[in-house]
Design a protein around this motif. Structure first.
Motif, PDB file in Angstrom:
ATOM      1  N   SER A 183      -3.257   1.222   3.615  1.00  0.00           N
ATOM      2  CA  SER A 183      -2.872   2.166   2.566  1.00  0.00           C
ATOM      3  C   SER A 183      -3.941   3.222   2.341  1.00  0.00           C
ATOM      4  CB  SER A 183      -2.597   1.411   1.256  1.00  0.00           C
ATOM      5  OG  SER A 183      -1.506   0.531   1.410  1.00  0.00           O
ATOM      6  N   THR A 184      -5.196   2.815   2.355  1.00  0.00           N
ATOM      7  CA  THR A 184      -6.293   3.773   2.207  1.00  0.00           C
ATOM      8  C   THR A 184      -6.270   4.775   3.355  1.00  0.00           C
ATOM      9  OG1 THR A 184      -7.644   2.101   1.102  1.00  0.00           O
ATOM     10  CG2 THR A 184      -8.802   4.016   1.989  1.00  0.00           C
TER      11      THR A 184
ATOM     12  N   ASN B 181      -3.314   7.239   2.859  1.00  0.00           N
ATOM     13  CA  ASN B 181      -3.635   8.215   1.823  1.00  0.00           C
ATOM     14  C   ASN B 181      -4.597   9.273   2.348  1.00  0.00           C
ATOM     15  OD1 ASN B 181      -2.038   6.820  -0.008  1.00  0.00           O
ATOM     16  ND2 ASN B 181      -3.753   5.754  -0.969  1.00  0.00           N
ATOM     17  N   ARG B 182      -5.563   8.844   3.144  1.00  0.00           N
ATOM     18  CA  ARG B 182      -6.536   9.775   3.724  1.00  0.00           C
ATOM     19  C   ARG B 182      -5.848  10.748   4.680  1.00  0.00           C
ATOM     20  NH1 ARG B 182     -12.019  11.160   3.172  1.00  0.00           N
ATOM     21  NH2 ARG B 182     -12.432   8.996   2.552  1.00  0.00           N
TER      22      ARG B 182
ATOM     23  N   GLN C 284      -3.016  12.860   0.075  1.00  0.00           N
ATOM     24  CA  GLN C 284      -2.554  12.592  -1.284  1.00  0.00           C
ATOM     25  C   GLN C 284      -2.526  11.087  -1.483  1.00  0.00           C
ATOM     26  OE1 GLN C 284      -1.616  14.752  -3.641  1.00  0.00           O
ATOM     27  NE2 GLN C 284      -1.200  16.677  -2.588  1.00  0.00           N
ATOM     28  N   LYS C 285      -2.606  10.640  -2.731  1.00  0.00           N
ATOM     29  CA  LYS C 285      -2.441   9.213  -2.998  1.00  0.00           C
ATOM     30  C   LYS C 285      -0.962   8.883  -3.004  1.00  0.00           C
ATOM     31  CE  LYS C 285      -3.563   5.389  -6.059  1.00  0.00           C
ATOM     32  NZ  LYS C 285      -4.219   4.942  -7.294  1.00  0.00           N
ATOM     33  N   VAL C 286      -0.531   8.249  -1.932  1.00  0.00           N
ATOM     34  CA  VAL C 286       0.874   7.873  -1.777  1.00  0.00           C
ATOM     35  C   VAL C 286       1.064   6.391  -2.080  1.00  0.00           C
ATOM     36  CG1 VAL C 286       2.815   7.766  -0.177  1.00  0.00           C
ATOM     37  CG2 VAL C 286       1.182   9.655  -0.024  1.00  0.00           C
TER      38      VAL C 286
ATOM     39  N   THR D 130       0.574  -3.987  -0.919  1.00  0.00           N
ATOM     40  CA  THR D 130       1.798  -3.295  -0.516  1.00  0.00           C
ATOM     41  C   THR D 130       2.913  -4.310  -0.338  1.00  0.00           C
ATOM     42  OG1 THR D 130       0.510  -1.601   0.629  1.00  0.00           O
ATOM     43  CG2 THR D 130       2.842  -1.786   1.223  1.00  0.00           C
TER      44      THR D 130
ATOM     45  N   GLY E  20       4.624   8.028   3.743  1.00  0.00           N
ATOM     46  CA  GLY E  20       3.764   9.177   3.486  1.00  0.00           C
ATOM     47  C   GLY E  20       3.961  10.209   4.565  1.00  0.00           C
TER      48      GLY E  20
ATOM     49  N   ASP F 175       3.793   2.797   5.814  1.00  0.00           N
ATOM     50  CA  ASP F 175       2.768   1.804   5.502  1.00  0.00           C
ATOM     51  C   ASP F 175       3.483   0.500   5.190  1.00  0.00           C
ATOM     52  OD1 ASP F 175       0.460   0.478   4.777  1.00  0.00           O
ATOM     53  OD2 ASP F 175       0.397   1.342   2.768  1.00  0.00           O
TER      54      ASP F 175
ATOM     55  N   TYR G 118       5.360  14.963   0.353  1.00  0.00           N
ATOM     56  CA  TYR G 118       4.394  14.060   0.971  1.00  0.00           C
ATOM     57  C   TYR G 118       4.789  12.587   0.845  1.00  0.00           C
ATOM     58  CZ  TYR G 118       2.526  13.527  -3.802  1.00  0.00           C
ATOM     59  OH  TYR G 118       2.382  13.280  -5.140  1.00  0.00           O
ATOM     60  N   THR G 119       5.937  12.289   0.220  1.00  0.00           N
ATOM     61  CA  THR G 119       6.445  10.921   0.161  1.00  0.00           C
ATOM     62  C   THR G 119       7.929  10.970  -0.169  1.00  0.00           C
ATOM     63  OG1 THR G 119       6.184   8.727  -0.851  1.00  0.00           O
ATOM     64  CG2 THR G 119       5.904  10.637  -2.288  1.00  0.00           C
TER      65      THR G 119
END
Length: 297
Positions: free
Chosen positions: A20-21, A24-25, A29-31, A41, A47, A60, A182-183
């Motif tokens: 997940s990290t 997001n990277r 964005q923090k998805v 998760t 994402g 993910d 983005y999601t």
């Protein structure tokens, strides 16, 4: 922005490996929510990474683990389904030169699917670089990965090289989503996950894994959002811990969640959370369905 190449990519691996990290990277964005606890998760989280002429859609997936209840069974099914539904899989592992049972199980799924795969060795900031050769050798003996990318999702080291590998494998075709998206999660779904993330971060041991969140109301009133949510746990004793002495724990959880929601929504948030008990909901088909967990999650 006109996009001429696109691909679906599954991120798979054991719990807490950093999928997940990493997503997001890559997305910027923090998805997906993140926490130090395993099995954060619970279902596929999508994402979308948009570049000038390409779009990569990430799935993910939950970490592969030995399921202990019906929720765990559903989580495991979503991993296998993702590998068969994408153009490319990325197996994310830690820098340990001995594939464990979760990695070997995922490699078997990759072999069955015929899906091309990359190997990403995450957390390289935690080991000496000379140890990576043994890790690479151990995995290449098991499966013909098309490329091996050492990265640190936490610091960003190596992520640009991974991004280049992914973009190089995108095929010609239209974008799956508009360039500003983005999601595929709704804001309602994202605020529910924010509440669950704060519970994971604040609560100890088994309690967070028995938590589910149901958003009762999600309304915009003038310049603010009014959000009411039920937070379910499995035991009355857990309810007391979540609320805390004098309501202190629930107040802290709500405060942290509200601040992040305001960043996400760009507006003031009035948040109210009620803690309720649903015994053994993770083993009830009816309750899993009522809380939005399906075989497709």
């Amino acid at each position: 922005m006109e996009i001429g190449r696109a691909a679906y990519v599954a991120l798979v691996g054991r719990p807490n490996v950093g999928k997940s990290t990493l997503m997001n990277r890559l997305v910027g964005q923090k998805v997906a929510i993140v926490s130090p606890k395993p099995q954060t998760t619970r279902g596929r989280v999508m994402g979308v990474m948009n570049e000038e002429d390409a779009q990569i859609v990430f799935l993910d997936t939950p970490g592969v683990h030995r399921p202990k209840n019906k929720l765990g069974d559903a989580m495991l099914k979503s991993v296998g389904g993702a590998i068969f539904d994408v153009d490319l899989s990325v197996l994310v592992v830690e820098p340990v030169a001995a594939p464990g049972e979760p990695e070997l199980e995922l490699i078997q799924k990759l072999e069955s699917s015929g899906c091309p795969a990359l190997l990403v060795i995450n957390k390289i900031d935690e080991v000496k670089k000379e140890k990576l050769l043994a890790v690479i050798s151990a995995y290449m003996e098991r499966f013909p990965f098309e490329a091996v990318l050492p990265v640190s999702a936490r610091t960003g080291e190596g992520v640009d090289a991974l991004k280049a590998e992914l973009l190089a494998r995108a095929e010609e075709g239209p974008a799956f989503f508009p360039p500003e998206q983005y999601t595929d999660q709704s804001e309602r779904e994202m605020v529910a996950e924010i509440i669950r993330e704060k519970a994971l971060l604040l609560l100890d041991q088994e309690i967070p894994h028995g938590i589910a969140v149901d958003i009762l109301t999600f309304e915009r009133k003038r310049e603010a959002f009014v959000i009411n949510a039920d937070l379910y746990c499995e035991k009355a004793s857990h309810k007391g811990i979540i609320i805390g002495r004098g309501g202190a724990m629930l107040k802290e959880l709500s405060s942290r969640a509200r601040r992040e929601m305001e960043q996400l929504l760009g507006a003031k948030v009035y948040l109210k959370i009620w803690v309720k008990v649903r015994e053994s909901w993770r083993d009830s088909d009816f309750q899993l369905g009522a809380l939005g967990f399906t075989k497709e999650n």
